[in-house]
Design a protein around this motif. Structure first.
Motif, PDB file in Angstrom:
ATOM      1  N   PHE A   4       0.789  -1.271  -0.085  1.00  0.00           N
ATOM      2  CA  PHE A   4      -0.050  -0.020  -0.080  1.00  0.00           C
ATOM      3  C   PHE A   4       0.795   1.311   0.089  1.00  0.00           C
ATOM      4  CE2 PHE A   4      -3.334  -2.780   2.494  1.00  0.00           C
ATOM      5  CZ  PHE A   4      -3.522  -3.220   1.393  1.00  0.00           C
ATOM      6  N   SER A   5       2.210   1.015   0.048  1.00  0.00           N
ATOM      7  CA  SER A   5       2.852   2.281   0.344  1.00  0.00           C
ATOM      8  C   SER A   5       3.260   2.856  -1.150  1.00  0.00           C
ATOM      9  CB  SER A   5       4.253   1.909   0.965  1.00  0.00           C
ATOM     10  OG  SER A   5       4.976   1.081   0.316  1.00  0.00           O
ATOM     11  N   ALA A   6       3.075   2.327  -2.207  1.00  0.00           N
ATOM     12  CA  ALA A   6       3.312   3.121  -3.624  1.00  0.00           C
ATOM     13  C   ALA A   6       2.327   2.314  -4.437  1.00  0.00           C
ATOM     14  CB  ALA A   6       4.721   2.758  -4.032  1.00  0.00           C
ATOM     15  N   SER A   7       2.315   3.148  -5.683  1.00  0.00           N
ATOM     16  CA  SER A   7       1.336   2.729  -6.542  1.00  0.00           C
ATOM     17  C   SER A   7       1.875   1.291  -7.504  1.00  0.00           C
ATOM     18  CB  SER A   7       0.881   3.705  -7.594  1.00  0.00           C
ATOM     19  OG  SER A   7       1.835   4.261  -8.231  1.00  0.00           O
ATOM     20  N   GLN A   8       3.053   1.321  -7.467  1.00  0.00           N
ATOM     21  CA  GLN A   8       3.737   0.416  -8.491  1.00  0.00           C
ATOM     22  C   GLN A   8       4.383  -1.001  -7.787  1.00  0.00           C
ATOM     23  OE1 GLN A   8       3.722   0.927 -11.481  1.00  0.00           O
ATOM     24  NE2 GLN A   8       2.918   3.253 -11.129  1.00  0.00           N
ATOM     25  N   ASN A   9       4.066  -1.043  -6.123  1.00  0.00           N
ATOM     26  CA  ASN A   9       4.811  -2.006  -5.510  1.00  0.00           C
ATOM     27  C   ASN A   9       4.007  -3.368  -5.942  1.00  0.00           C
ATOM     28  OD1 ASN A   9       6.488  -0.369  -4.649  1.00  0.00           O
ATOM     29  ND2 ASN A   9       5.717  -0.397  -2.551  1.00  0.00           N
ATOM     30  N   HIS A  10       2.676  -3.413  -6.172  1.00  0.00           N
ATOM     31  CA  HIS A  10       2.280  -4.590  -6.407  1.00  0.00           C
ATOM     32  C   HIS A  10       2.756  -5.352  -7.663  1.00  0.00           C
ATOM     33  CE1 HIS A  10      -0.199  -1.875  -8.706  1.00  0.00           C
ATOM     34  NE2 HIS A  10      -0.582  -2.976  -9.402  1.00  0.00           N
ATOM     35  N   HIS A  11       3.274  -4.669  -8.366  1.00  0.00           N
ATOM     36  CA  HIS A  11       4.047  -5.203  -9.586  1.00  0.00           C
ATOM     37  C   HIS A  11       4.877  -6.293  -9.270  1.00  0.00           C
ATOM     38  CE1 HIS A  11       2.943  -1.642 -12.316  1.00  0.00           C
ATOM     39  NE2 HIS A  11       1.858  -2.151 -11.843  1.00  0.00           N
ATOM     40  N   LEU A  12       5.669  -5.957  -8.269  1.00  0.00           N
ATOM     41  CA  LEU A  12       6.989  -6.962  -7.918  1.00  0.00           C
ATOM     42  C   LEU A  12       5.991  -8.295  -7.624  1.00  0.00           C
ATOM     43  CD1 LEU A  12       8.779  -4.420  -5.678  1.00  0.00           C
ATOM     44  CD2 LEU A  12       9.412  -5.201  -8.008  1.00  0.00           C
ATOM     45  N   VAL A  13       5.076  -8.233  -6.693  1.00  0.00           N
ATOM     46  CA  VAL A  13       4.044  -9.615  -6.243  1.00  0.00           C
ATOM     47  C   VAL A  13       4.049 -10.342  -7.557  1.00  0.00           C
ATOM     48  CG1 VAL A  13       2.403 -10.512  -5.258  1.00  0.00           C
ATOM     49  CG2 VAL A  13       3.590  -8.683  -3.962  1.00  0.00           C
TER      50      VAL A  13
ATOM     51  N   LYS B 160      -4.307   1.200   8.730  1.00  0.00           N
ATOM     52  CA  LYS B 160      -3.628   0.549   9.619  1.00  0.00           C
ATOM     53  C   LYS B 160      -2.091   0.249   9.168  1.00  0.00           C
ATOM     54  CE  LYS B 160      -3.776  -3.464  12.922  1.00  0.00           C
ATOM     55  NZ  LYS B 160      -4.540  -4.825  13.210  1.00  0.00           N
ATOM     56  N   ALA B 161      -2.185  -0.368   7.862  1.00  0.00           N
ATOM     57  CA  ALA B 161      -0.874  -0.800   7.240  1.00  0.00           C
ATOM     58  C   ALA B 161      -0.095   0.518   6.879  1.00  0.00           C
ATOM     59  CB  ALA B 161      -1.131  -1.496   5.795  1.00  0.00           C
ATOM     60  N   LEU B 162      -0.616   1.522   6.398  1.00  0.00           N
ATOM     61  CA  LEU B 162       0.075   2.728   6.346  1.00  0.00           C
ATOM     62  C   LEU B 162       0.929   3.181   7.780  1.00  0.00           C
ATOM     63  CD1 LEU B 162      -2.055   4.701   3.591  1.00  0.00           C
ATOM     64  CD2 LEU B 162       0.334   3.348   3.265  1.00  0.00           C
ATOM     65  N   LEU B 163       0.163   3.162   8.916  1.00  0.00           N
ATOM     66  CA  LEU B 163       0.740   3.707  10.006  1.00  0.00           C
ATOM     67  C   LEU B 163       1.872   2.680  10.445  1.00  0.00           C
ATOM     68  CD1 LEU B 163      -2.608   4.175  12.203  1.00  0.00           C
ATOM     69  CD2 LEU B 163      -0.735   5.927  11.491  1.00  0.00           C
ATOM     70  N   ARG B 164       2.001   1.438  10.063  1.00  0.00           N
ATOM     71  CA  ARG B 164       2.952   0.831  10.306  1.00  0.00           C
ATOM     72  C   ARG B 164       4.081   1.138   9.327  1.00  0.00           C
ATOM     73  NH1 ARG B 164       3.923  -5.745   9.126  1.00  0.00           N
ATOM     74  NH2 ARG B 164       6.125  -5.573   9.764  1.00  0.00           N
TER      75      ARG B 164
ATOM     76  N   ASP C 140      11.625   2.956   5.869  1.00  0.00           N
ATOM     77  CA  ASP C 140      12.524   2.295   4.778  1.00  0.00           C
ATOM     78  C   ASP C 140      12.096   0.925   4.388  1.00  0.00           C
ATOM     79  OD1 ASP C 140      14.431   1.547   3.136  1.00  0.00           O
ATOM     80  OD2 ASP C 140      16.002   2.294   4.339  1.00  0.00           O
ATOM     81  N   ALA C 141      11.441   0.930   3.259  1.00  0.00           N
ATOM     82  CA  ALA C 141      10.916  -0.127   2.782  1.00  0.00           C
ATOM     83  C   ALA C 141      11.978  -1.520   2.724  1.00  0.00           C
ATOM     84  CB  ALA C 141      10.080  -0.332   1.578  1.00  0.00           C
ATOM     85  N   ILE C 142      13.055  -0.904   2.192  1.00  0.00           N
ATOM     86  CA  ILE C 142      14.318  -1.867   1.934  1.00  0.00           C
ATOM     87  C   ILE C 142      14.926  -2.243   3.300  1.00  0.00           C
ATOM     88  CG2 ILE C 142      16.387  -2.237   0.710  1.00  0.00           C
ATOM     89  CD1 ILE C 142      13.800  -1.801  -1.004  1.00  0.00           C
TER      90      ILE C 142
ATOM     91  N   GLN D 151       1.027  12.018  -8.402  1.00  0.00           N
ATOM     92  CA  GLN D 151       1.490  10.995  -8.166  1.00  0.00           C
ATOM     93  C   GLN D 151       2.101  11.346  -6.831  1.00  0.00           C
ATOM     94  OE1 GLN D 151       1.309   7.866  -9.279  1.00  0.00           O
ATOM     95  NE2 GLN D 151       2.733   6.928  -7.357  1.00  0.00           N
ATOM     96  N   SER D 152       2.509  12.508  -6.679  1.00  0.00           N
ATOM     97  CA  SER D 152       3.270  12.969  -5.461  1.00  0.00           C
ATOM     98  C   SER D 152       2.327  12.786  -4.195  1.00  0.00           C
ATOM     99  CB  SER D 152       3.878  14.312  -5.325  1.00  0.00           C
ATOM    100  OG  SER D 152       3.195  15.033  -5.771  1.00  0.00           O
ATOM    101  N   HIS D 153       0.978  13.024  -4.373  1.00  0.00           N
ATOM    102  CA  HIS D 153       0.039  12.904  -3.389  1.00  0.00           C
ATOM    103  C   HIS D 153      -0.853  11.658  -3.463  1.00  0.00           C
ATOM    104  CE1 HIS D 153       1.446  16.980  -2.383  1.00  0.00           C
ATOM    105  NE2 HIS D 153       0.722  17.577  -3.552  1.00  0.00           N
ATOM    106  N   TRP D 154      -0.220  10.661  -4.029  1.00  0.00           N
ATOM    107  CA  TRP D 154      -0.859   9.450  -4.385  1.00  0.00           C
ATOM    108  C   TRP D 154      -1.380   8.706  -2.967  1.00  0.00           C
ATOM    109  CZ3 TRP D 154       0.127   4.574  -2.921  1.00  0.00           C
ATOM    110  CH2 TRP D 154      -0.833   3.381  -3.387  1.00  0.00           C
ATOM    111  N   ALA D 155      -2.371   8.234  -2.995  1.00  0.00           N
ATOM    112  CA  ALA D 155      -2.907   7.504  -1.672  1.00  0.00           C
ATOM    113  C   ALA D 155      -3.643   6.071  -2.018  1.00  0.00           C
ATOM    114  CB  ALA D 155      -3.625   8.501  -0.969  1.00  0.00           C
TER     115      ALA D 155
END
Length: 805
Positions: free
Chosen positions: A515-524, A571-575, A581-583, A712-716
């Protein structure tokens, strides 16, 4: 003492030049000869005795003196090229002029008002310059300089050994066939005389000046316009240069025939200076700079009639690119490949005596050269992939990637290495070659494993992703694309590699990361596609991966039940805010690390002051690649072409290399066109749904992010966005596997009281899922596609490497 006097006289001449406010006449030979005829300076002397501040002062306060200095230096080189440098004094004049121009040219290029100077003509500037083209008018100074240098690079007894008596006259010098003087013998090329280190030193001086001429590109403001060509390179690689072919051949031979270890005498490089290394380094840099894909006319002036003849066919106008693309003999391919592999593997070599063997430093230039060879000569690429020799290139690349992953100043090296692997992975043979057992054991700080080169690739990629620096995140898509491309051909992954892949899925499928970036699910999506490919096409030998999937089955259930309500998202974004740092989060996740390989050292962090290294941003993965579908006979069909034939209403854009903007109907048409004998309704629903989903990932994320907000900078993340890709997750094959195998494995464990993994693996090894899994989906390979973005990136990176070296 004489040498000290010579330096003093040279320094006095420089001071005279900088202090004279009145222009010095070009005919005042006594004054100008002080700079080259009466001295014997080294290149280091010239750089020390001609300070940058004084060159700039002359440029600003006495521009005519600087112009005359350049004209006179070029005139001397032209005269020497015509005469053939019969005397030692003339040879020294050539070297002094070359060193002087090498020192001055950067200060010409850095000033916008001076850049056109070498492409202008001034009547009466120098006798040899103006007499050369009486019929067509005077040549621009740059052309006279480049042609003189080309002649001098094949000057008998100066840069090449003489096979015969020297020319008796100027006319004889002009008719010399330079093909007789190839610098060094290579398979399929003219045999050269024994090596001569004086000739090598002289060539190195001239090549250094040539590279300085080409470096004008470094001083131009950045431009996205790919049509702006380097006029120096364009002219030098045109038909105007009668030495183009032997020079290209010589440069390739010098690089590929070089053996830095030689006879292998320990510490010999500390006892004797290796005059060859400088020549080889200059040669490889000249090659990568001249092998720009853009040929054709000149950028800063009207093209001459000779350069306009082939305006339509841009590629072949650059003769170096032309010659490279036309190499076709297998013995030549073998010579080039073995030479590059020998040099790339050199820094990896280990001996019992520490630092006893010479280690070269120009591996980045070699990688760019290998890239250009594969890009321009597809037959060479297929030759590389035809045998296991490709692994001799793969292992050094993986070593460099692993070694540079923590150093932000080497981010360019990371990119070029990944680009090469992306290019290679687009061909089936690369995936097949990866099944060869890995036994070399290069010193890398990765877990010790017993397995294949595919295991090595996956383990190194895992290390890059989990312990690399933040600036490598844009490469994650490329790394996983490579894994997906080779996955249908991997016969047997080791347990270490299988666990690494599952660990990546575990890290990338956490809610806060998704949920932290619009492209992250591509990796999955990429990882699931790799698992599906292995299960569908290589199930029999991959019991380790199947076992790892069964052990981590909760990951797949969590993905299938991914929450999409606003409360869960928040809840996920609070975490994420607690662990921004995702990495870092990935590397904290439990990973089965073991003892590193013997002789390895940890990745070196960036040196102070190097973190500001900047490169042009690379295009997204869908702009870097085009999708091809592997047919039953092993050939590849471009998905784009099929879409065009089944969706005539769609007008393709000339530069598009991806399906990102195609409509679902067009994609659906591609699926229909994939099989002439089978209707879509007759195929398993998962097959069609999955392929379509994968090809639309980019479109969906961009559309949904537009809906959720304008920038994109204000993407949620929104529930609609999560649902838009969650329903497309290709989980059907894996869920079916788990549905069938988990009860069987549990039953065996209970019945036999098993606690030993080996027994379970043995059961899985002899198991089968024939008829139980969905119909195999078509294999999709994402092949690298040349585009303006990567062309600009390579140009920036290449000149950055040359400048820093």
């Amino acid at each position: 003492m004489g040498n000290t006097d010579s330096k003093l006289n040279f320094r006095k001449a420089v001071i005279q030049l900088t202090t004279k406010t009145q222009p010095v006449e070009a005919t005042d030979d006594a004054f100008w000869d002080q700079f080259w005829a009466d001295t014997a300076t080294t290149v280091q002397d010239v750089f020390a005795l001609v300070p940058a501040a004084e060159i700039r002062a002359v440029r600003e306060e006495s521009p005519s003196n600087l112009a005359t200095l350049c004209y006179k230096a070029v005139e001397k080189l032209v005269q020497a090229a015509e005469s053939g440098c019969p005397s030692e004094k003339e040879k020294q004049i050539v070297l002094n002029c070359s060193r002087m121009l090498t020192r001055i040219l950067p200060y010409i290029f850095e000033d916008q008002d001076w850049r056109g100077f070498f492409w202008s003509t001034v009547p009466g500037a120098g006798r040899a310059v103006t007499d050369e083209m009486d019929d067509d008018g005077a040549r621009p100074l740059a052309e006279s300089l480049l042609l003189a240098m080309a002649d001098l690079l094949f000057c008998p007894d100066f840069t090449v050994n003489s096979h015969r008596r020297g020319p008796d006259s100027v006319e004889d010098m002009q008719t010399i066939d330079s093909c007789e003087y190839i610098w060094e013998a290579g398979v399929g090329f003219a045999q050269s005389p024994p090596l001569n280190y004086i000739h090598d030193l002289n060539r190195t001086e001239l090549l250094r000046l040539l590279l300085t001429c080409f470096s004008e590109a470094m001083y131009l403001p950045p431009s996205s316009d790919n049509t702006i060509l380097n006029p120096w390179v364009s002219f030098f690689c045109s038909t105007e240069n009668r030495h183009a072919l032997p020079l290209f051949t010589s440069l390739v031979n010098v690089v590929c025939a070089y053996d830095p270890v030689g006879y292998g005498i320990p510490y010999n490089h500390l006892l004797f200076s290796d005059y060859r290394e400088q020549l080889v380094e200059q040669a490889v840099q000249i090659l990568i700079v001249t092998l720009e894909h853009d040929g054709g006319g000149l950028a800063h002036r009207a093209p001459s009639p000779s350069s306009m003849e082939d305006q339509d066919s841009v590629g072949p106008d650059n003769l170096f690119v032309n010659y490279l693309s036309r190499i076709h003999r297998e013995e030549d391919y073998d010579f080039v490949l073995k030479g590059l592999a020998r040099l790339l593997v050199n820094p990896l070599m280990q001996t019992y005596l520490p630092n006893s063997t010479k280690k070269i430093q120009f591996h980045q230039e070699l990688l760019v050269l290998f890239w250009k060879l594969c890009d321009f000569n597809k037959k060479f690429l297929f030759f590389v992939l035809k045998s296991s020799d490709v692994l001799d290139i793969l292992v050094p690349i993986l070593f460099y990637l692993n070694d540079a992953r923590a150093d932000q100043s080497r981010v360019g090296l990371m990119h070029i290495g990944v680009f090469i692997l992306l290019l290679l992975s687009g061909e089936r043979n690369f995936g097949v070659r990866l099944n060869k057992p890995y036994s070399v054991h290069v010193p890398m700080d990765i877990p010790v494993f017993t397995g294949t080169h595919a295991d090595l690739l996956i383990v190194v990629f895992h290390k890059i992703i989990t312990s690399g620096h933040q600036r490598l995140q844009p490469l994650f898509d490329c790394l996983l694309t490579i894994v997906v491309n080779v996955s249908p051909y991997l016969k047997s992954l080791s347990m270490v590699a299988a666990n690494k892949l599952l660990h990546l899925l575990e890290a990338f499928s956490t809610n806060w990361f998704l949920f932290s970036a619009s492209q992250n699910h591509h990796l999955v999506f990429f990882l699931l596609e790799a698992f599906n490919n292995i299960i569908q096409y290589q199930f029999d030998g991959n019991c380790n991966l199947v076992y790892a999937i069964i052990r981590k089955r909760n990951l797949f259930h969590q993905l299938a039940n991914l929450p999409s309500d606003p409360a869960s998202i928040q809840k996920a974004l609070l975490r994420k805010r607690k662990s921004p740092d995702a990495i870092t989060g990935i590397s904290r996740t439990s990973s089965q690390e073991t003892v590193s390989m013997e002789g390895s050292r940890p990745a070196v962090p960036a040196e102070p002051g190097t973190l500001k290294t900047s490169l042009v941003a690379i295009p997204a993965i869908d702009k870097l690649t085009e999708k091809s579908q592997v047919s039953e006979d092993g050939t590849m069909i471009s998905v784009l072409k099929m879409e065009h034939s089944h969706a005539p209403h769609h007008t393709p854009q000339a530069d598009h290399t991806t399906q990102a903007d195609h409509t679902p109907q067009a994609v659906h048409g591609a699926i229909v066109g994939a099989s002439d004998t089978e209707s879509v309704s007759g195929r398993d629903n998962e097959d069609v749904f999955y392929t379509e989903a994968e090809m639309e990932r980019r479109r969906m994320s961009s559309t949904s992010s537009t809906i959720s907000c304008t920038s994109q900078s204000h993407w949620a993340p929104t529930p609609d966005w999560v649902l838009s890709w969650k329903c497309k997750l290709p989980l059907q094959t894996i869920m079916r596997l788990l549905q069938v195998l988990v009860p069987q494995v549990e039953k065996i464990c209970i019945d036999k009281g098993l606690t030993d993994e080996s027994e379970i693996l043995k059961f899985l090894q002899h198991g089968t899922l024939v008829g139980l899994l969905p119909v195999p989906h078509p294999i999709l390979i994402r092949k690298y596609q040349a585009n303006a973005g990567t062309a600009m990136w390579f140009r920036t990176y290449m000149w950055g490497v040359v400048y820093l070296r």
